[in-house]
Design an enzyme around this catalytic site. Sequence first.
Site, PDB file in Angstrom:
ATOM      1  CB  CYS A   2     -44.561  47.858 -50.760  1.00 32.68           C
ATOM      2  SG  CYS A   2     -44.429  46.089 -50.388  1.00 32.68           S
ATOM      3  CB  VAL A  60     -40.429  40.871 -46.454  1.00 34.70           C
ATOM      4  CG1 VAL A  60     -39.970  40.448 -45.068  1.00 34.70           C
ATOM      5  CG2 VAL A  60     -39.540  41.996 -46.975  1.00 34.70           C
ATOM      6  CD  GLU A  86     -42.818  43.036 -43.434  1.00 31.64           C
ATOM      7  OE1 GLU A  86     -43.551  42.131 -43.006  1.00 31.64           O
ATOM      8  OE2 GLU A  86     -42.289  43.013 -44.557  1.00 31.64           O
TER       9      GLU A  86
END
Length: 621
Positions: A2, A60, A86
């Site tokens: 992002c 995702v 992540e």
Amino acid sequence: MCGIAGWIDWDLDFTSENTENLKRKKTMARMAAVQAHRGPDAEGEWSSQHAYLVHRRLIVIDPAGGAQPMVKTVQGRSCTLVYNGELYNTEELRASLKARGYGFDGHSDTEVLLTAYLEWGPAAVARLNGIFAFAVWDEARQELFLARDRMGVKPLFYFVLNKGLLFASELKALLVHPLVQPAVKPDGLAELLLLGPGRTPGHGIFAGVHELKPGYTLTCNRDGLKVEPYWQLRPAPHRDDPETTVREVRALLGDTVRRQLVSDVPICTLLSGGLDSSAITALAAPELLKTKGQVLHTYSVDFTGNDRFFRRNSFQPDLDAHWAGYVSRYLKTRHHYVTIDPAALIDGIDQALFARDLPGMADIDLSLLLFCREIKKDFTVAVSGECADEIFAGYPWYYEENPLAGESFPWLRNLETKIALLAPEIKAQLQPEIYLRARSREAIAEAPLLPDEPPVEQRMRQMFYLNLTRWMPTLLDRKDRMSMYTGLEIRVPFCDHRLVEYAYNIPWALKNYNGQRKGILRAALKGLLPEDVCNRPKNPYPKTFHPDFFKAGRQLILDLLGQPGAPLFHLVDRPALQKLAAHPEEMNKPWFGQLMRLPQLFIYLVQLNRWLEKYRVKLQL
């Protein structure tokens, strides 16, 4: 991944309805919009009296439940999160938080991260395994908390205000804010002209702009700013015997690859047929088949004409195409070859410049961008073998006699010729030899050592530290900016901090187990890969050998030399550059790493000139 940005200011009230706040709202919208490539799937904004946060999302995990900015309130305490990254230990963290009584509305790592902060505060960051850059605004405490992952896989820049802070994932987002000017002082110029395309950790090039260092946090409240590390490499005696070390490397790598395959969208691997990418693919292919019943897709890149024009050298002994197909067939993946025309590497240098916001690795940047653009047509996430050479000693400079003897970094080559290109007044102001020596010595002095180790072990620890903190960030910047410019997320299992910590303390001789470079990694992969792949010498990221590319790069410089008023010639001595362009054989050697030779130097200088023009850079000398 992002794009994030925020504006904290205790002199402002973002909730007031007035003309000035409408302008500020537009500014924040622009800070988000220029990062839309990082998050093409969704956007969001949130504001309170003194904080304004914006977010661009690449979906995702948990499309419905991971929207940002995310607000969560627990026992009257409200925190808001914007997050780029992540987490690979999401489920362990979720279980621990559930045991403490927390509930969850979705299954995103975003909600887990925000809940972890509500429970543990800044200490939560030490519990995270992943790649991330995030900001949490605590409304009750009127406090902003920023954090960046340990290896610096995800970027985060900031600019300090009189009564607050601006932050963003990319420089371009800060530069659209009216309070941030594209000014460059002598130290920023020294970074570009002497260390570039590398940078000193934390240096943002533009005046007043900083990059939060890997493994650091920043706290901003009414009392001021506090920046401090939450993670550092720690030297320790290596107690494991060779067999145990081999098993531990295999186990750590296997665990991190397994964790990094978690995704709610299609995932693939980059496969050159070299040791590192083959290792990732060999671990990923059976795991994906077992957990999702899917055949792994793999991708490799090459260039038109390389089969005709390639000439082997010590750093690039052969081409990858055969090896990629060989490994793919062995592992039963579905392989895709991407072939790039060298002409595209000249036509698109502005794309690579805008993606990085700084002059970069020339065609090596752009070829990755074009490669990622092709992958993005079918996949949202890819896994790469980047950074194995840093932690397992794959680069040739590890093996040079006394590699730290110079007054600079071992990957900066032919410095005399490069320095000779500087305009005399710039050379006098920057004092290149002094600047390079100072940056090199401070990096070496930072390296954590064991006091009772033999000199060779201490020297190699220093080499590993230099590569992890000064060389690897250049490659990670490239990987993040080029991939995210196309909306593709790339994960890098070799950057797992547990693997890095373990490898840092493996003795030098054991790293070269069985007398092989990267021998301990090769031994850990036996049985997973064919023997000839396990023993294949290092091959770098592919580049074009087409003579038309060299001619086109040289023509760019000749065209620029025909513009004596170009801003580059405030910095570079035009006659010296004319001489080099007229006699290119004088510098057909590496000048940065091994891949960046004379054509790349020409393109770097062309990018520098276009950067000065397009970013309207003001030199404050």
